[in-house]
Design a protein around this motif. Sequence first.
Motif, PDB file in Angstrom:
ATOM      1  N   GLY A 207      -6.211  -8.401 -24.102  1.00  0.00           N
ATOM      2  CA  GLY A 207      -4.812  -8.151 -23.780  1.00  0.00           C
ATOM      3  C   GLY A 207      -3.842  -8.766 -24.761  1.00  0.00           C
ATOM      4  O   GLY A 207      -2.699  -9.077 -24.414  1.00  0.00           O
ATOM      5  N   CYS A 208      -4.275  -8.943 -25.981  1.00  0.00           N
ATOM      6  CA  CYS A 208      -3.478  -9.651 -26.978  1.00  0.00           C
ATOM      7  C   CYS A 208      -2.308  -8.823 -27.495  1.00  0.00           C
ATOM      8  O   CYS A 208      -1.355  -9.366 -28.033  1.00  0.00           O
ATOM      9  CB  CYS A 208      -4.373 -10.061 -28.146  1.00  0.00           C
ATOM     10  SG  CYS A 208      -3.549 -11.073 -29.389  1.00  0.00           S
ATOM     11  N   PHE A 209      -2.354  -7.502 -27.334  1.00  0.00           N
ATOM     12  CA  PHE A 209      -1.323  -6.632 -27.873  1.00  0.00           C
ATOM     13  C   PHE A 209      -0.533  -5.985 -26.744  1.00  0.00           C
ATOM     14  O   PHE A 209      -0.913  -6.052 -25.573  1.00  0.00           O
ATOM     15  CB  PHE A 209      -1.945  -5.581 -28.790  1.00  0.00           C
ATOM     16  CG  PHE A 209      -2.670  -6.193 -29.957  1.00  0.00           C
ATOM     17  CD1 PHE A 209      -4.042  -6.421 -29.905  1.00  0.00           C
ATOM     18  CD2 PHE A 209      -1.984  -6.571 -31.096  1.00  0.00           C
ATOM     19  CE1 PHE A 209      -4.701  -7.001 -30.964  1.00  0.00           C
ATOM     20  CE2 PHE A 209      -2.633  -7.150 -32.165  1.00  0.00           C
ATOM     21  CZ  PHE A 209      -4.005  -7.377 -32.098  1.00  0.00           C
ATOM     22  N   GLY A 210       0.567  -5.339 -27.113  1.00  0.00           N
ATOM     23  CA  GLY A 210       1.493  -4.825 -26.125  1.00  0.00           C
ATOM     24  C   GLY A 210       1.017  -3.594 -25.392  1.00  0.00           C
ATOM     25  O   GLY A 210      -0.011  -2.990 -25.730  1.00  0.00           O
ATOM     26  N   PRO A 211       1.768  -3.201 -24.352  1.00  0.00           N
ATOM     27  CA  PRO A 211       1.420  -2.018 -23.560  1.00  0.00           C
ATOM     28  C   PRO A 211       1.325  -0.774 -24.443  1.00  0.00           C
ATOM     29  O   PRO A 211       2.112  -0.595 -25.373  1.00  0.00           O
ATOM     30  CB  PRO A 211       2.587  -1.907 -22.566  1.00  0.00           C
ATOM     31  CG  PRO A 211       3.153  -3.286 -22.497  1.00  0.00           C
ATOM     32  CD  PRO A 211       2.981  -3.862 -23.869  1.00  0.00           C
ATOM     33  N   GLY A 212       0.360   0.094 -24.113  1.00  0.00           N
ATOM     34  CA  GLY A 212       0.190   1.328 -24.866  1.00  0.00           C
ATOM     35  C   GLY A 212      -0.621   1.192 -26.134  1.00  0.00           C
ATOM     36  O   GLY A 212      -0.846   2.178 -26.842  1.00  0.00           O
ATOM     37  N   SER A 213      -1.062  -0.026 -26.443  1.00  0.00           N
ATOM     38  CA  SER A 213      -1.839  -0.233 -27.671  1.00  0.00           C
ATOM     39  C   SER A 213      -3.201   0.438 -27.573  1.00  0.00           C
ATOM     40  O   SER A 213      -3.780   0.564 -26.494  1.00  0.00           O
ATOM     41  CB  SER A 213      -2.019  -1.730 -27.939  1.00  0.00           C
ATOM     42  OG  SER A 213      -0.786  -2.343 -28.256  1.00  0.00           O
ATOM     43  N   ARG A 214      -3.718   0.867 -28.728  1.00  0.00           N
ATOM     44  CA  ARG A 214      -5.034   1.486 -28.809  1.00  0.00           C
ATOM     45  C   ARG A 214      -5.819   0.840 -29.946  1.00  0.00           C
ATOM     46  O   ARG A 214      -5.304   0.699 -31.062  1.00  0.00           O
ATOM     47  CB  ARG A 214      -4.930   2.999 -29.050  1.00  0.00           C
ATOM     48  CG  ARG A 214      -4.222   3.754 -27.928  1.00  0.00           C
ATOM     49  CD  ARG A 214      -5.059   3.746 -26.656  1.00  0.00           C
ATOM     50  NE  ARG A 214      -4.472   4.523 -25.587  1.00  0.00           N
ATOM     51  CZ  ARG A 214      -3.668   4.046 -24.646  1.00  0.00           C
ATOM     52  NH1 ARG A 214      -3.348   2.753 -24.649  1.00  0.00           N
ATOM     53  NH2 ARG A 214      -3.195   4.841 -23.700  1.00  0.00           N
ATOM     54  N   ILE A 215      -7.051   0.462 -29.648  1.00  0.00           N
ATOM     55  CA  ILE A 215      -7.899  -0.204 -30.644  1.00  0.00           C
ATOM     56  C   ILE A 215      -9.234   0.526 -30.708  1.00  0.00           C
ATOM     57  O   ILE A 215      -9.898   0.737 -29.685  1.00  0.00           O
ATOM     58  CB  ILE A 215      -8.115  -1.688 -30.297  1.00  0.00           C
ATOM     59  CG1 ILE A 215      -6.769  -2.423 -30.300  1.00  0.00           C
ATOM     60  CG2 ILE A 215      -9.077  -2.337 -31.288  1.00  0.00           C
ATOM     61  CD1 ILE A 215      -6.822  -3.804 -29.707  1.00  0.00           C
TER      62      ILE A 215
END
Length: 1047
Positions: free
Chosen positions: A310-318
């Motif tokens: 959960g290190c990145f903001g909402p809507g992020s895709r990795i």
Amino acid sequence: MQGCDYEVFLSFRGPDTRTGFTDHLYTRLTDAGVRTYRDDEEHRVGEEIGPDLLGGIEQSKISIPIFSKNYASSKWCPKELAKMVEWRKRKGQVIMPVFYHVEPSEVRYQTGDYGESLIVHGNKKRVDDETIRNWRAALNEVGGLKGWNVENVASRHEGQLVKEMVTKVLSELKKACLVVSDFLVGVDDRVKEVLGMIGTETDDAKIVGIHGMGGIGKTTLAKVVYNKISRVFENCCFLADVRETSHSKGIECLQTQLISNLSRQKHPSINSKDEGIMTIEERFSTKKVLILLDDVDEKDQLIALLRRRGCFGPGSRILITTRNLNVLRAFEVKLTYLVGGLDPDRSLQLFSKHVFRRDHPPNEKMEQSREIVKIAEGLPLILEVMGSTLSICGQKEEMWDDYLVKWKKGHIKGIGNKLMISYETLDFDQRQIFLDIACLFDGYDYSAIMCMWRDCGFCPTEGLEVLQLMSLIKIGEDNKLWMHDQLKDLGREIVSQESGGQLNKQSRLWNHEDTLKILQSKKRNAKLEALCLKFEKWSKYQFTLEGFAALPNLRFLHVDSASLSYDRVERFLSQATLLWHNKFLIMWPKDFSPIENRLLPNLRWLSWHYFPRRILKLSNFSLTNLVILDFSRSTITHDWDGWRHIKRAKKLKVLDLSGCDHLTKTPDFSGFLMLERLILEECNKLTQVNSSIGQLKRLIFLNLRHCWNLHYLPDELGGLPSLTELLLDGSRIREIPDWFGMADPEKRHVEISPSAKEGDSLNCLTSLVKLSLDRTNVGHPPDSIGALTNLQSLSLAMCRSLQRLPHSITKLRSLTELDLTYAGITELPESMESPENLKVLKLTGISALPKLPESLISLAIGSHVPMADPNLSNLINLKLLLLVTTAPEISSPSESAQVHKLWWIGRLSKLEVLTLGHQSITDLPPELGALPHLKTLQLFRCPALKCIPQIPSSVTKLHVVICPSLTTLDISNLKNLSEFFVFDSPAEDLYGRELSDSLVEWIKSEDLQDAEWKFMNMVSEQHGLKAYGIFFFATWTDPETWVSAPY
């Protein structure tokens, strides 16, 4: 420079900005390596956009209109803008507007100078009214886009704005221009599947792991997905070769690159991993980002670059690609996608694109190309290397032949080096298992091999898991190991290299000729662990037992004596011709005592098919460490003298006597108390299983398949507390003993073993997980079958004597699969909805269907007798449905008007495959079109069917077979249709539009019989019907076929 070479198109009003802002921007872009088209207004000729200018717009990935005071006063600038908007809609071109001392609202709403300029164009009739309307629409659209406003730049420093613009352009070009292979084959379906997993509409952050062996196409797939969704992300980063970079340059280098790319500006070098982790979290914890991490091989790398999920903001895709699924699991990645090989057709296409630069080989190269493609077995990397190599060497026949020989041997440079990367990450035990499979066990059932590996201390459970996770092997549903030929070649090359190329120092010998050389040399070889030998010509294999004595550490021995058939051996012995140069085929060496020197003391697995019991004495071998004994196809009998020697094998866990036709009874098992697996398949003369089998308390697997003369089972079988699988398919078992507590023989309605004693107390087989009785004469299972609380799979297919199912079957709470196809039953117990974990149900011949459990995901129903239309409305989890039935009697016209509507079909919202056959159905309900996940629709023998409502757009496969009344079939919305089969139906009126470009297979068959046969085979496989599943359809159309179908 040709138009197709451009990346950025600049549109501007010359007098306003040519020598100032535009020139500055153009220079900085070209200095940054961006191929930029700058239109020179003064050199334009004519009224229309010329081909060079048109190509500059169409081929550029980014267009930059510079809206200045007089931009709209030139008719050329609005024309260019309208073309940019057209290409934005058609091809997704990026438009990045600059408002140069002009407010965006002036452009968008055509006020001020912009409004006046358009009025002047109209008044002077420079263009028609339609063109003016198009210009206004284009200005309105682009004026509303996010861009740069010079008025908002601090102190109006244009240099700073240009620098910012160049950075943005480079970022956009990275999104669009990740280097992807020129020859993408077989990627589209995979891309759709991954896109379906990752999505872009939801606000939750998602991580998708793409895994598979090296060279399978993970990176290519990930890049395509990355490119497709990158346009909706402002902050993107692609990190290539994470494994290599982290090992060679340090993880800090990757952290620096990640921060720089996501922030779109160069970041000072990170000095420590902890600093990088902290910086990434502080800078991007609220940012919506798109990240692609390519070739990750350690969990620590993910921690360093992603910190936590959960290190990145909402809507992020990795997106993460890796060879090792275990890395993804360790990081708790929930969404994973396995990349497999290409099918033969796409493999040939990919190979052809690399070598011939077209989709198919020329006729003169077709045969060789297919051979090469077969060797590659769908691996894109190998196909690419092979194709590229041949494209360089040319089309000479001799050169192709030479390379084909090399590839068959697996000695082509580059392939092994690529695959070696995965092997080197394995620990010692995992490498031993890998090499064993590569050299010996491809295609073997792993269940038995586990026993040997475990006894050798190789930790096989973990080892096989790791090999699977790293995609070095696959294990099929039949538990058989599969390894790609190139990986097998790699493993065998490793074995050869480890020995320095010296045959007598190799750890494994899989070539029969090599094995013979070692045995005949009689030299001590302490390194040899496994060998295979096949007798082909008698004289060729003359050697002494001293050859075996020289192999003290051999743990696996496989010998095939098929050539030494029983009749030949007996004839040779009687005629005293088993001599060659006055020596026996297998002889005693001088000064060698077989009694004092036991052969092969470390042997774990002795596999000797067609064992020559009259030539070779089992007493010669040391059986102290023997774990697996395989005497398949041998002439041994239950009273063979060798059994007393085998009792010395106190560790024996697997005994395989498959195809031992001389066995009429099983041997006494009392000396094999450690036995876990007993295989007696195809012992055709076997009539009796010794009651001592009841002493095998550790037995977990018993296979008595195709023992044609076996009519009863001993009651003692019910006392095996560890038995999990009991396979009786194709035997002549009439009844299953009531192993669940019925102790009084007088009350039994079964044939019992003569050795059973009155009053014997029987234990329940509570551990039984799988019971398979296909094609037996079982009339009905015992009523107490409900006591099998752990039973998951029960198969009674082709049990024609089966009259009923006991009601207690509804108590099998663990049951997940029930196969009743071609059985004799005509009805099911009323409470069939009770097995709450039932996932798969297959049945035929049912006249009425009770309510079924909601848990079902696969249902196959076929009936050759009239069957009431079922109500399946509660099966909300169903994914596969096969419904082939005969209509019931119709008592009145009103009843006829209401039947066959399948009104419940719309409730099966998870349905993916629908195969429907019905003699009197005339139409399908409109709810069919609302099934969101339906991918395959198959209509089979629906002679009265006249029309179908709109088919869901999700359908990719449509098969219409023997539907002569169907005259209307609209497929205009099936944009993803890839298979369209039409057999014996009015095909010329079916599709109503040009077939989709994505359609890979369109068949309008002329040969009905052949087409119908292929279709039935395809459907049988699709719905998991067994090898005789073809009778599923025959029974529906012709009951006599069903009655006379052979075993």
